[in-house]
Design a protein around this motif. Structure first.
Motif, mmCIF file in Angstrom:
data_model
loop_
_atom_site.group_PDB
_atom_site.id
_atom_site.type_symbol
_atom_site.label_atom_id
_atom_site.label_comp_id
_atom_site.label_asym_id
_atom_site.label_seq_id
_atom_site.Cartn_x
_atom_site.Cartn_y
_atom_site.Cartn_z
ATOM 1 N N LYS A 94 -66.133 111.299 1.587
ATOM 2 C CA LYS A 94 -67.333 110.903 1.908
ATOM 3 C C LYS A 94 -68.051 109.680 1.001
ATOM 4 O O LYS A 94 -68.705 110.233 0.109
ATOM 5 C CB LYS A 94 -68.371 111.876 2.353
ATOM 6 N N GLU A 133 -73.097 113.721 1.082
ATOM 7 C CA GLU A 133 -72.859 115.067 1.916
ATOM 8 C C GLU A 133 -73.966 115.549 2.815
ATOM 9 O O GLU A 133 -75.039 114.961 2.678
ATOM 10 C CB GLU A 133 -72.775 116.148 0.710
ATOM 11 N N ARG A 134 -73.589 116.483 3.747
ATOM 12 C CA ARG A 134 -74.575 116.875 4.724
ATOM 13 C C ARG A 134 -74.892 118.417 4.271
ATOM 14 O O ARG A 134 -73.932 118.973 3.879
ATOM 15 C CB ARG A 134 -74.007 116.829 6.120
ATOM 16 N N TRP A 135 -76.243 118.681 4.240
ATOM 17 C CA TRP A 135 -76.684 120.039 3.966
ATOM 18 C C TRP A 135 -77.449 120.667 5.065
ATOM 19 O O TRP A 135 -78.182 120.042 5.822
ATOM 20 C CB TRP A 135 -77.547 120.186 2.479
ATOM 21 N N LYS A 136 -77.037 121.770 5.820
ATOM 22 C CA LYS A 136 -77.825 122.293 6.840
ATOM 23 C C LYS A 136 -78.269 123.790 6.571
ATOM 24 O O LYS A 136 -77.627 124.607 6.145
ATOM 25 C CB LYS A 136 -76.514 122.486 8.002
ATOM 26 N N GLU A 142 -81.218 119.100 9.147
ATOM 27 C CA GLU A 142 -80.266 118.658 8.002
ATOM 28 C C GLU A 142 -80.696 117.549 7.166
ATOM 29 O O GLU A 142 -81.434 116.789 7.437
ATOM 30 C CB GLU A 142 -78.948 118.030 9.084
ATOM 31 N N ILE A 144 -79.200 114.836 4.440
ATOM 32 C CA ILE A 144 -78.037 113.767 4.192
ATOM 33 C C ILE A 144 -78.335 113.457 2.697
ATOM 34 O O ILE A 144 -79.436 112.793 2.603
ATOM 35 C CB ILE A 144 -77.518 112.784 5.206
#
Length: 223
Positions: A94, A133-136, A142, A144
């Motif tokens: 990414k 990165e994605r954080w959920k 979410e 980003i």
């Protein structure tokens, strides 16, 4: 390292500069003192062309319990990012471009930290190599987020600090945004060496930039 920067380029100009597929959706106010934790303009690979958007500055790993860790993740050392659990997967898959008009660095002068504003001598936007990165969360939206990769300072920057952002020339944008198959050694050779000193210039600015709440063109005025 890079702890503050600016972006006051017109969104319409950046749409054309990067040939963005979604430029009509972009808008922001000029920024003269961007700080960690704020949303910053980034470019990623879209379906057919490059795509612009905002990410939170300070990478939040998927396994993080909350977003506070991001304030410690605004920069990633290019030499060791592949070894760090927080950055390893993002470095592999990414990549993004983080866009600025210039950035600040502080140098000790007569016992005090004096801010300097660094920019390209030709006036072009500064394009920094980033990872995202994605954080959920369990509940909520979410997030980003991203980090700026850093490298050893070139001769010019070494007079201000021993580190600097990884800066990418235009011929490297698309390959950086498509990282598949690159080993850490490949990345080092292709992207992580500091640019030439001749590309950069710097001048002293007011200490008002020390406070991130100060946000005006005064921040980049030479003193």
């Amino acid at each position: 390292m890079c702890g503050r920067f600016t972006l006051y380029a017109d969104p319409d100009f950046l749409e054309g500069y990067f040939d963005l597929e979604n430029g009509e959706d972009l808008y922001w106010e000029p920024r003269y003192n961007i700080a960690p934790g704020q949303n910053i303009f980034t470019v990623v690979q879209g379906k057919d062309r490059l795509r612009g958007g905002l990410m939170k500055w300070g990478l939040i790993p998927p396994w993080a319990k909350d977003t506070s860790i991001g304030y410690r993740m605004i920069n990633a050392r290019s030499e060791t990012a592949h070894e760090k659990p927080s950055f390893r997967k993002s470095l592999n898959r990414k990549h993004c471009l983080i866009v600025a008009n210039g950035f600040y660095e502080w140098k000790k002068v007569d016992g005090k930290k004096q801010p300097f504003y660094i920019h390209y001598t030709n006036g072009e936007p500064v394009v920094m190599a980033g990872i995202w990165e994605r954080w959920k969360p369990i509940l909520g939206d979410e997030v980003i987020s991203c980090s700026i990769l850093t490298t050893e300072a070139n001769e010019f920057m070494s007079t201000l600090h021993h580190r600097m952002p990884v800066l990418l020339s235009q011929d490297k944008w698309k390959s950086w945004l498509n990282p598949t198959g690159n080993s850490p050694e490949d990345l080092r050779k292709k992207y992580f060496r500091p640019i030439t000193s001749e590309a950069l210039d710097a001048y002293e600015v007011s200490t008002i930039v020390n406070n991130a709440r100060n946000e005006s063109p005064i921040c980049i005025e030479a003193i």
